[in-house]
Scaffold this active site. Structure first.
Site, mmCIF file in Angstrom:
data_model
loop_
_atom_site.group_PDB
_atom_site.id
_atom_site.type_symbol
_atom_site.label_atom_id
_atom_site.label_comp_id
_atom_site.label_asym_id
_atom_site.label_seq_id
_atom_site.Cartn_x
_atom_site.Cartn_y
_atom_site.Cartn_z
ATOM 1 N N LYS A 16 5.200 -6.480 -5.027
ATOM 2 C CA LYS A 16 5.589 -7.818 -4.540
ATOM 3 C C LYS A 16 4.347 -8.640 -4.215
ATOM 4 O O LYS A 16 4.259 -9.814 -4.561
ATOM 5 C CB LYS A 16 6.484 -7.695 -3.286
ATOM 6 N N ARG A 90 14.856 -8.463 5.010
ATOM 7 C CA ARG A 90 14.826 -7.026 4.772
ATOM 8 C C ARG A 90 16.066 -6.335 5.328
ATOM 9 O O ARG A 90 16.175 -5.117 5.229
ATOM 10 C CB ARG A 90 13.606 -6.450 5.477
ATOM 11 N N ARG A 129 -3.420 2.495 -2.912
ATOM 12 C CA ARG A 129 -3.766 1.082 -2.697
ATOM 13 C C ARG A 129 -4.996 0.968 -1.778
ATOM 14 O O ARG A 129 -5.134 1.669 -0.786
ATOM 15 C CB ARG A 129 -2.600 0.351 -2.042
ATOM 16 N N ARG A 161 -4.525 0.886 4.069
ATOM 17 C CA ARG A 161 -3.612 0.499 5.153
ATOM 18 C C ARG A 161 -3.169 1.725 5.918
ATOM 19 O O ARG A 161 -2.947 2.778 5.338
ATOM 20 C CB ARG A 161 -2.379 -0.198 4.545
ATOM 21 N N ARG A 172 9.000 4.808 5.043
ATOM 22 C CA ARG A 172 9.236 3.420 4.608
ATOM 23 C C ARG A 172 10.240 3.381 3.458
ATOM 24 O O ARG A 172 11.088 2.494 3.392
ATOM 25 C CB ARG A 172 7.910 2.770 4.189
HETATM 26 P P1 AP5 Z 1 1.529 -4.266 -3.867
HETATM 27 O O1 AP5 Z 1 1.584 -5.487 -4.704
HETATM 28 O O2 AP5 Z 1 0.636 -4.265 -2.673
HETATM 29 O O3 AP5 Z 1 3.022 -3.793 -3.471
HETATM 30 P P2 AP5 Z 1 4.043 -4.411 -2.413
HETATM 31 O O4 AP5 Z 1 5.386 -4.390 -3.046
HETATM 32 O O5 AP5 Z 1 3.543 -5.728 -1.895
HETATM 33 O O6 AP5 Z 1 3.974 -3.276 -1.316
HETATM 34 P P3 AP5 Z 1 3.907 -3.295 0.279
HETATM 35 O O7 AP5 Z 1 3.631 -1.872 0.663
HETATM 36 O O8 AP5 Z 1 2.962 -4.330 0.805
HETATM 37 O O9 AP5 Z 1 5.346 -3.667 0.641
HETATM 38 P P4 AP5 Z 1 6.080 -3.355 1.923
HETATM 39 O O10 AP5 Z 1 7.265 -4.211 1.724
HETATM 40 O O11 AP5 Z 1 6.349 -1.943 2.225
HETATM 41 O O12 AP5 Z 1 5.037 -3.744 3.081
HETATM 42 P P5 AP5 Z 1 4.888 -5.012 4.019
HETATM 43 O O13 AP5 Z 1 3.458 -5.306 4.167
HETATM 44 O O14 AP5 Z 1 5.827 -6.090 3.625
HETATM 45 O O15 AP5 Z 1 1.123 -3.035 -4.848
HETATM 46 C C1 AP5 Z 1 0.947 -1.733 -4.322
HETATM 47 C C2 AP5 Z 1 -0.200 -1.046 -5.098
HETATM 48 O O16 AP5 Z 1 0.207 -0.855 -6.460
HETATM 49 C C3 AP5 Z 1 -1.509 -1.866 -5.149
HETATM 50 O O17 AP5 Z 1 -2.588 -0.983 -5.062
HETATM 51 C C4 AP5 Z 1 -1.469 -2.549 -6.531
HETATM 52 O O18 AP5 Z 1 -2.773 -2.745 -7.045
HETATM 53 C C5 AP5 Z 1 -0.678 -1.534 -7.352
HETATM 54 N N1 AP5 Z 1 0.180 -2.178 -8.360
HETATM 55 C C6 AP5 Z 1 0.907 -3.310 -8.210
HETATM 56 N N2 AP5 Z 1 1.597 -3.581 -9.342
HETATM 57 C C7 AP5 Z 1 1.314 -2.566 -10.214
HETATM 58 C C8 AP5 Z 1 1.731 -2.251 -11.546
HETATM 59 N N3 AP5 Z 1 2.600 -3.051 -12.207
HETATM 60 N N4 AP5 Z 1 1.239 -1.122 -12.133
HETATM 61 C C9 AP5 Z 1 0.379 -0.304 -11.465
HETATM 62 N N5 AP5 Z 1 -0.061 -0.563 -10.182
HETATM 63 C C10 AP5 Z 1 0.404 -1.663 -9.578
HETATM 64 O O19 AP5 Z 1 5.491 -4.452 5.415
HETATM 65 C C11 AP5 Z 1 4.748 -3.559 6.213
HETATM 66 C C12 AP5 Z 1 5.512 -3.274 7.498
HETATM 67 O O20 AP5 Z 1 5.697 -4.500 8.235
HETATM 68 C C13 AP5 Z 1 6.929 -2.716 7.327
HETATM 69 O O21 AP5 Z 1 6.938 -1.311 7.143
HETATM 70 C C14 AP5 Z 1 7.574 -3.133 8.654
HETATM 71 O O22 AP5 Z 1 7.160 -2.296 9.705
HETATM 72 C C15 AP5 Z 1 6.980 -4.517 8.876
HETATM 73 N N6 AP5 Z 1 7.801 -5.582 8.283
HETATM 74 C C16 AP5 Z 1 7.434 -6.399 7.264
HETATM 75 N N7 AP5 Z 1 8.432 -7.253 6.964
HETATM 76 C C17 AP5 Z 1 9.447 -6.963 7.806
HETATM 77 C C18 AP5 Z 1 10.749 -7.494 7.974
HETATM 78 N N8 AP5 Z 1 11.222 -8.512 7.217
HETATM 79 N N9 AP5 Z 1 11.548 -6.951 8.927
HETATM 80 C C19 AP5 Z 1 11.112 -5.953 9.716
HETATM 81 N N10 AP5 Z 1 9.881 -5.406 9.602
HETATM 82 C C20 AP5 Z 1 9.058 -5.910 8.656
#
Ligand code: AP5
Length: 220
Positions: A16, A90, A129, A161, A172
């Site tokens: 994402k 979410r 990552r 991270r 997660r």
């Molecule tokens: P990346 O693009 O970073 O993936 P992502 O989908 O953004 O993953 P996240 O882990 O950031 O999502 P998340 O939703 O768990 O975390 P968030 O920060 O929102 O890609 C990942 C890796 O793969 C990278 O190294 C990239 O280079 C590689 N890659 C990408 N595309 C690729 C491809 N096509 N092929 C190969 N490699 C690839 O949330 C973190 C925490 O915050 C949550 O756990 C929760 O505690 C809190 N939080 C956030 N939002 C909420 C909410 N709405 N409600 C409650 N708690 C929340």
């Protein structure tokens, strides 16, 4: 509708953030990523950041009321003429709150885009990552920087991270399936769901995403 109000949905590590950065640059939409916003609050030790830290470290969701207030506030400030949300909503409660807030201003969502990746690929994506403090993303296998451990863009040191360790990622993923996956049907039932296969290389995923978004009513 002459504004684009987009949501990126998908499990942890689906891509994402990777795809969101490209969409932000190409479409010029305000990009509001809940995880990034919460990490900023945590780093600044704001009251929200202090409350959120324990949930984030454990791989759990931050309570709805905190996240809803944060995101609706950001949309009011920066997303008045369109937005790209990553990581929100979410839960069905967050989705209902977003829908109600938009309706109260006679606005509506344009689409919810699911970046679909099976669980067995997500552990490798997340644990490999690396990112710089300014959020530039890399992967130790799939997207390596020119110099190991150093950001190509700004020369800063890359870090892992704290919630990208395998046992936290498994939690997660469990939370995703329990709390967030139901939003796929939620948005499908409202005729808003677009799906892209996120298992392919990032460039191919982005090409599909642009194609999926280029439907007449979205008018990119
Ligand atoms: P990346 O693009 O970073 O993936 P992502 O989908 O953004 O993953 P996240 O882990 O950031 O999502 P998340 O939703 O768990 O975390 P968030 O920060 O929102 O890609 C990942 C890796 O793969 C990278 O190294 C990239 O280079 C590689 N890659 C990408 N595309 C690729 C491809 N096509 N092929 C190969 N490699 C690839 O949330 C973190 C925490 O915050 C949550 O756990 C929760 O505690 C809190 N939080 C956030 N939002 C909420 C909410 N709405 N409600 C409650 N708690 C929340």
């Amino acid at each position: 509708m002459n504004e684009l109000n987009l949501i990126l949905l998908g499990p942890p590590g689906a891509g994402k953030g990777t795809q969101g950065a490209r969409l932000r640059d190409d479409l010029g939409l305000p990009y509001l990523a809940t995880g990034d916003l919460l990490r900023e609050h945590r780093a600044r030790e704001t009251p929200l950041g202090v409350q959120a830290a324990g949930y984030m470290a454990a791989g759990r969701l931050v309570p709805d009321e905190l996240v809803i207030a944060l995101l609706l506030g950001e949309i009011s400030e920066r997303g008045k003429r369109g937005f790209l949300l990553d990581g929100f909503p979410r839960t069905p409660g967050q989705a209902d709150a977003l829908g109600a807030a938009l309706l109260s201003e006679s606005r509506e969502l344009s689409a919810a885009v699911l970046v679909d990746v099976p669980d067995d690929a997500l552990l490798e994506r997340t644990t490999g990552r690396r990112q710089c403090p300014d959020g530039h993303l890399y992967h130790v296998v799939f997207d390596r920087p020119a110099r190991a451990g150093v950001c190509d863009v700004d020369g800063k040191v890359l870090v892992q991270r704290d919630d990208d360790h395998a046992e936290i990622v498994r939690e997660r993923l469990r939370v995703y399936h329990d709390c967030t996956a139901p939003l796929v049907d939620y948005y499908r039932a409202r005729g808003l769901l677009l799906r892209v296969d996120g298992l392919r290389p990032a460039d191919a995923v982005y090409a599909s995403l642009r194609e999926a978004l280029a439907v007449p009513e979205l008018a990119l």
